[in-house]
Design an enzyme around this catalytic site. Structure first.
Site, short mmCIF file in Angstrom:
data_model
loop_
_atom_site.label_atom_id
_atom_site.label_comp_id
_atom_site.label_asym_id
_atom_site.label_seq_id
_atom_site.Cartn_x
_atom_site.Cartn_y
_atom_site.Cartn_z
N ASP A 73 5.49 0.16 1.42
CA ASP A 73 5.81 -1.27 1.52
C ASP A 73 7.23 -1.55 1.97
OD1 ASP A 73 3.29 -2.35 0.75
OD2 ASP A 73 3.72 -1.77 -1.32
N ASP A 97 -2.85 -3.63 5.84
CA ASP A 97 -1.57 -4.29 5.55
C ASP A 97 -0.38 -3.51 6.12
OD1 ASP A 97 -3.70 -4.31 3.65
OD2 ASP A 97 -2.47 -5.26 2.13
N1 GLY Z 1 -0.19 -6.00 0.84
C1 GLY Z 1 -0.88 -6.39 -0.33
C2 GLY Z 1 -1.66 -7.62 -0.16
O1 GLY Z 1 -1.82 -8.16 0.92
O2 GLY Z 1 -2.13 -8.10 -1.20
#
Ligand code: GLY
Length: 399
Positions: A115, A175
């Site tokens: 992340d 993501d």
């Molecule tokens: N990246 C985590 C979400 O979109 O919840």
């Protein structure tokens, strides 16, 4: 004569109806500033566990939930403050942005998560873009170096999660496309092309394995780390493995639009356009263009919306509108989403502890953050407003 009058009336009606869908802009920025002022007061009052909790994420039972820098959402609030500074040029937002960006720095060495872009690019990336401070630049480059350690040449992708190791060997989630922006930027800042190459490899592997024939995307693709073969395709936050989780589709269109910007490879542009087709031809896309949390959720229209997905899609479409001949269509949709969000999804001023937007969904299957405000909805909403403002002032959409 009669025909001329009728045509004039029709034209006026069309003009008025499109005007009524226009943003006031000043009003939206004013609401965001007032809410963020309240948020700063709420953060100061909240239980901050000796200063280890650094950014707001959501509301839990009406109480403000703050998170540590390790949380994937920690960079969004600093990013919002940078957006407000850019939108208003008010020094006070810059000072707050610097203050809330600083505690995210330690994440540049945290290799336990993918992340990095969410955390470090939204905070330090925006800081460097607007402030050109050499320290911020060094943080972005170090963060890219750390993120690169999660890349497997065998798989051709960056590993997303380390959790659920009983279920997945090398999970990659859609993501993760957003984290590539940090890598592209780090190559520009450092001259080290290895970051760029990793980003391109990841985008290509994801394009090959994450998409269905209709250009909807799976959430999680699990790989065999020894051979690089695909082992499973699952969901984590969507309705089912086979469904189209709304925010996943939003990460996808945003990610491939950004990859086209950075590489000018036409296959990424086509991918973004095809994802747009999936979104806007979908029978479950509501008329206000703010998606339900999953396009295949079983009880539509009695399902929660996800304003965060809408904000992301709007922001992506502003950019996409500048790359294609379908410009007007994308721009119109981007504006329409922003209009819907700003008229029907904003918090009343003085309420909801200072969040800007309501009605997002974090993870419905985990019954977590359902129909709540979320910091990333607010961030991408402000980013979309910023992009809209640049375009109406004839400036480049990306700066
Ligand atoms: N990246 C985590 C979400 O979109 O919840």
């Amino acid at each position: 004569m009669r025909n001329t009058i009728l045509s004039l009336l029709t034209l006026t009606a069309i003009t008025l109806s499109s005007c009524s869908q226009k943003l006031h802009f000043k009003k939206e920025v004013n609401q965001a500033e007032k809410q963020t002022t309240l948020m700063l007061q709420e953060i100061a009052k909240a239980n901050n566990k000796n200063g280890t909790l650094v950014s707001p994420r959501t509301l839990e039972d009406g109480k403000l939930k703050l998170v540590a820098s390790t949380d994937w959402t920690s960079g969004f609030f600093p990013g919002e403050l940078w957006c407000l500074y850019e939108l208003t040029k008010n020094e006070k937002w810059k000072q707050q942005a610097i203050k809330f960006t600083a505690p995210i720095e330690q994440e540049k060495l945290n290799g336990k998560t993918h992340d990095m872009g969410f955390k470090v690019y939204c905070s330090f990336g925006n800081a460097y873009r607007l402030n050109k401070n050499q320290h911020d630049k060094a943080v972005v480059i170090q963060a890219a170096r750390t993120l690169s350690t999660r890349f497997s040449p065998k798989v051709g992708a960056i590993r997303s999660w380390d959790h659920n190791s009983d279920k997945w060997d090398f999970p990659v989630i859609i993501d993760n496309m957003l984290n590539l922006e940090l890598l592209f930027e780090a190559t520009k800042l450092s001259g080290d092309s290895s970051f760029y190459k990793i980003a391109v490899a990841h985008a290509n592997t994801t394009m090959k394995n994450h998409f269905r024939k209709d250009f909807s995307t799976w959430h999680v693709v699990d790989y065999d780390p020894e051979t690089g073969a695909v082992e499973k395709k699952n969901t984590h936050q969507g309705y089912s493995d086979a469904s189209a989780w709304a925010r996943g589709q939003a990460w996808a269109i945003y990610g491939y639009t950004m990859c086209y910007r950075e590489t000018k490879d036409p296959k990424y542009l086509l991918q973004a356009q095809n994802i747009a087709k999936f979104l806007f031809n979908n029978r479950n896309m509501p008329s206000d263009l703010v998606p339900y949390w999953d396009f295949d959720a079983p009880n539509i229209p009695d399902e929660p919306r996800d304003a965060s997905a809408a904000a992301l899609i709007s922001s992506a479409l502003f950019e996409l509108s500048t790359y294609t001949e379908e410009k007007n269509d994308y721009l119109e949709k981007a504006e329409k989403i922003l209009y819907s969000l700003s008229t029907s999804y904003t918090s009343p001023i003085g309420a909801n502890r200072g969040f800007i937007l309501l009605h997002s969904t974090g993870s419905k299957p985990h019954n977590s953050e359902v129909d709540e405000p979320l910091s990333y909805a607010d961030y991408y909403y402000l980013e979309a407003l910023t992009r809209s403002n640049r375009l109406r002032n004839n400036q480049p959409v990306i700066q």
